[in-house]
Design an enzyme around this catalytic site. Sequence first.
Site, PDB file in Angstrom:
ATOM      1  N   GLU A 247      12.021 -20.208   8.790  1.00  0.00           N
ATOM      2  CA  GLU A 247      10.943 -20.948   8.767  1.00  0.00           C
ATOM      3  C   GLU A 247      10.269 -20.951   7.670  1.00  0.00           C
ATOM      4  O   GLU A 247      10.407 -19.856   6.867  1.00  0.00           O
ATOM      5  CB  GLU A 247      10.159 -19.948   9.859  1.00  0.00           C
ATOM      6  CG  GLU A 247       8.967 -20.393  10.080  1.00  0.00           C
ATOM      7  CD  GLU A 247       8.160 -19.574  11.370  1.00  0.00           C
ATOM      8  OE1 GLU A 247       8.453 -18.724  11.708  1.00  0.00           O
ATOM      9  OE2 GLU A 247       7.039 -20.252  11.595  1.00  0.00           O
TER      10      GLU A 247
ATOM     11  N   CYS B 189       6.542 -20.143  15.077  1.00  0.00           N
ATOM     12  CA  CYS B 189       5.157 -20.560  15.302  1.00  0.00           C
ATOM     13  C   CYS B 189       5.008 -22.080  14.620  1.00  0.00           C
ATOM     14  O   CYS B 189       4.122 -22.956  15.268  1.00  0.00           O
ATOM     15  CB  CYS B 189       4.170 -19.698  14.645  1.00  0.00           C
ATOM     16  SG  CYS B 189       4.072 -18.236  15.784  1.00  0.00           S
TER      17      CYS B 189
ATOM     18  N   ASN C   8       9.242 -22.026  21.421  1.00  0.00           N
ATOM     19  CA  ASN C   8       9.133 -20.644  20.853  1.00  0.00           C
ATOM     20  C   ASN C   8       7.953 -19.708  21.241  1.00  0.00           C
ATOM     21  O   ASN C   8       6.738 -20.173  21.108  1.00  0.00           O
ATOM     22  CB  ASN C   8       8.771 -21.135  19.236  1.00  0.00           C
ATOM     23  CG  ASN C   8       8.625 -19.700  18.488  1.00  0.00           C
ATOM     24  OD1 ASN C   8       9.728 -18.921  18.297  1.00  0.00           O
ATOM     25  ND2 ASN C   8       7.435 -19.521  18.060  1.00  0.00           N
ATOM     26  N   GLU C   9       8.336 -18.874  21.882  1.00  0.00           N
ATOM     27  CA  GLU C   9       7.306 -17.795  22.455  1.00  0.00           C
ATOM     28  C   GLU C   9       6.322 -18.079  23.348  1.00  0.00           C
ATOM     29  O   GLU C   9       5.308 -17.433  23.373  1.00  0.00           O
ATOM     30  CB  GLU C   9       6.634 -17.063  21.139  1.00  0.00           C
ATOM     31  CG  GLU C   9       7.521 -16.470  20.322  1.00  0.00           C
ATOM     32  CD  GLU C   9       6.870 -15.672  19.245  1.00  0.00           C
ATOM     33  OE1 GLU C   9       5.619 -16.124  19.040  1.00  0.00           O
ATOM     34  OE2 GLU C   9       7.454 -14.803  18.481  1.00  0.00           O
TER      35      GLU C   9
HETATM   36  O1  AHR Z   1       8.603 -14.617  12.257  1.00  0.00           O
HETATM   37  C1  AHR Z   1       7.378 -14.815  12.091  1.00  0.00           C
HETATM   38  C2  AHR Z   1       6.792 -15.478  13.384  1.00  0.00           C
HETATM   39  O2  AHR Z   1       6.917 -14.541  14.565  1.00  0.00           O
HETATM   40  C3  AHR Z   1       7.249 -16.626  13.953  1.00  0.00           C
HETATM   41  O3  AHR Z   1       6.783 -17.649  13.590  1.00  0.00           O
HETATM   42  C4  AHR Z   1       6.966 -16.496  15.476  1.00  0.00           C
HETATM   43  O4  AHR Z   1       7.506 -17.109  16.431  1.00  0.00           O
HETATM   44  C5  AHR Z   1       6.708 -15.036  15.681  1.00  0.00           C
HETATM   45  O5  AHR Z   1       5.573 -14.666  16.173  1.00  0.00           O
END
Ligand code: AHR
Length: 778
Positions: free
Chosen positions: A23, A225, A349-350
């Site tokens: 990321e 994120c 994602n989440e």
């Molecule tokens: O890994 C850091 C963050 O943690 C990522 O962007 C997110 O998916 C999680 O909350």
Amino acid sequence: MRIKVKTGERQSSLGDLYGIFFEDLNHAADGGLYGELVCNRSFEFDEIDNPSYHHLTGWERIGSEYAVKLCVETGNPVSGRNPHYLSMDIQQPGSFVGVKNSGFHGGICLEEGGKYLFSCYAKREQDLDRPLRISLCSEEGKVLAEGSAMLTREWKKYAFTFQAEEKTNRGFLALTGEGRGKIYLDFVSLFPADTFRGRENGMRRDLAELLEELHPKFMRFPGGCLTHDGALDPEARDAQYRWKNTVGPLEERPARRNNWCYNQTLGLGFYEYFLFCEDIGTKPLPVLSPGYDPHHHREAPLGEMQYFIDEALDLIEFANGGADTEWGGLRAAMGHPEPFGMEYLGIGNEEVGEAFFDRFRAVCRAVQERYPEMKIVGTAGPYAGGSEYERGWRHAREDGIALVDEHYYMTPEWFLTNHHRYDSFRSEDPHVFLGEYASKGNTWWNALCEASYMIGLERNAHAVDLACYAPLLCASDYVNWKPDLIWFDGSRSFGTANYYVQKLFMRNQGKDTLAMEFEEQVGTRVWADEKDSITGEILLHTDCEETEYREIRLKNCKTGEEKQFAPVILQGGKECFSLGTVDWAEYTITAKAKRRKGERGFLVTFGEKENGNRFTWIVGGWQNQDVMLEEWIGGHGSCLDQYLMSVEPEREYELRLHIAGRRIRAWIDGRLVQDVTADPLCAEELYCSAAMDGAGNIILKVVNVLPEEQEAAFLLEGIGKGAHPVEIYEMSHFEREWENSFEEPLRVSPVEKRQEIQGDSFSYCFPKESLTILKIQG
Ligand code: AHR
């Protein structure tokens, strides 16, 4: 301890178990893995990215303000998708008048004799017979390499290869003009020629090599994120990450606001990610948002999902389609006619809540219909348990998807205590993709506890398909999130203790697990101060600016003793109200709570010890959307359970916690919202997994987290009688708090030994607090 490994009895395939998660946070891409050395190369930095940014961030004037005026214009750009460019108006010609750029980390690092590829777009209005000079300089301004160009009145691309005369760690790139009048500059770029695999627009070699050396089986990208935070309009300057904006010519990729408070050039885009995966022999696992931004509560109208459906379908075509298809054709035009062979696609994602899953389903169904072989990864929210976690799994089962992405960042002790988390998972359900996890720290103790947990992942390979540590990369001068697997600055990089654990597991993953029998039960050590109850101080706090608590009661359920307290008003910050310290086996805490000022809600702590270890119950936490039960150990929290709820202002809520032994139940307005048993901290006497690799070697991974050595006798049932060479990789003899650093990058790293065993049995003494991998020739 006696352990029998049945070398002829293969159990589950280990498949693609261990991978990496990339990321662009902590400047992992721009200023990190992406080889570009110029910061703000196309003058697109903007306060949308970061309130302190402007279009000249990263650039400095050379010469007095009377000699040269710098200004950013948009009237006639090289590309309308990156509309800003520099106008450098020379009013007092001199020998060194212009601009300089010192890169991302306070200086550009140049190697003696190193070659650097410079390019820029430029034009000028007058004095066309006077040159633009391009220089690579040391911190003191000594010119280490230089070139010059005569410009025309039209935008034109200029490119040079430079060789630096000397090494510098804090150098800069200077663009200076002779003559008078306006010189315009855009896409000013400098790359080391020596990128990973020598690729143009390539990756920084040391970082790429650290990733390659892991031997990951897959790479999840472009983020967590980062994939969902942003406006849904792909043309907005703060748009969500849209992969189609990241492919094609660099000039046409619109720089964007990265939600980690900086700017993303998108020079490292989906084509480069796929290519990098191919270069390092790993499978790509891209993640897309189905038009839902949980951070700003933006959601695509359900009637307008076609855009997001096409995003997914076109991505698969881009990766896997023939060169005669629209998107496969773009891939071919970019230099890769062969398909990339994408097998996995993450959607989301989440995210939490039904609104996300409605959108997920629309995209998922379309992909399932057109590409039934694509393994779709769904999401189970940001926590290891609770109502949203359950919702994610429920949807995954209903939608018949292959994998569910779990995320959790916990204390090392949580990883020990929850070693058996996946033992009850069934192979016929969707499988687990542990897409983000880490124990909170980069010490040897963190890495060791993660190693013990990874043994549990392998033992449950029937249900756990993929796992990757997170986050991956971090610039030491720009930290959004820690811990991280790899740290770097402008020229140096090192792998953490956690990196070396991951590396050993990845490089020695094996193909299939082997059946094992523990001929004596593996003992368990309980480390908690107490194992049957949760005792300690109870405190009320506020998680907003002002909370009013009334009808506060604390009751011993065994004796009936009850304490009542007068109403209190708590202000935000450190103010709290103690209900006292209890050593009871079963008790209830009740109160009526009202938020009088501020944004979030309430906070109750209980079981608090003098060392700060405690449980917390947060009502209306994070963005005032979560009710969270957490356990804090050694200054770090683990979220045990999450429930979705927002606290409304001026509304009174009846809060109730019931603690019975180690079971914690929570009610809000009479409704049971959480029911968790917090197991006492414990560890096993030895953690061990067995696998066979493709060459018939037997791989034993053994973790001893105890402070004393452990001996085990192994019987490798079915292995030949003769001598068997053994490769041994061991991490041991470290203090728990040891970490690696730029100065001592290998302080916590493995040693390699060779040995031989005779026949099918041998004993091995595992040092205290150690990880040992034995690779035995079968
Ligand atoms: O890994 C850091 C963050 O943690 C990522 O962007 C997110 O998916 C999680 O909350």
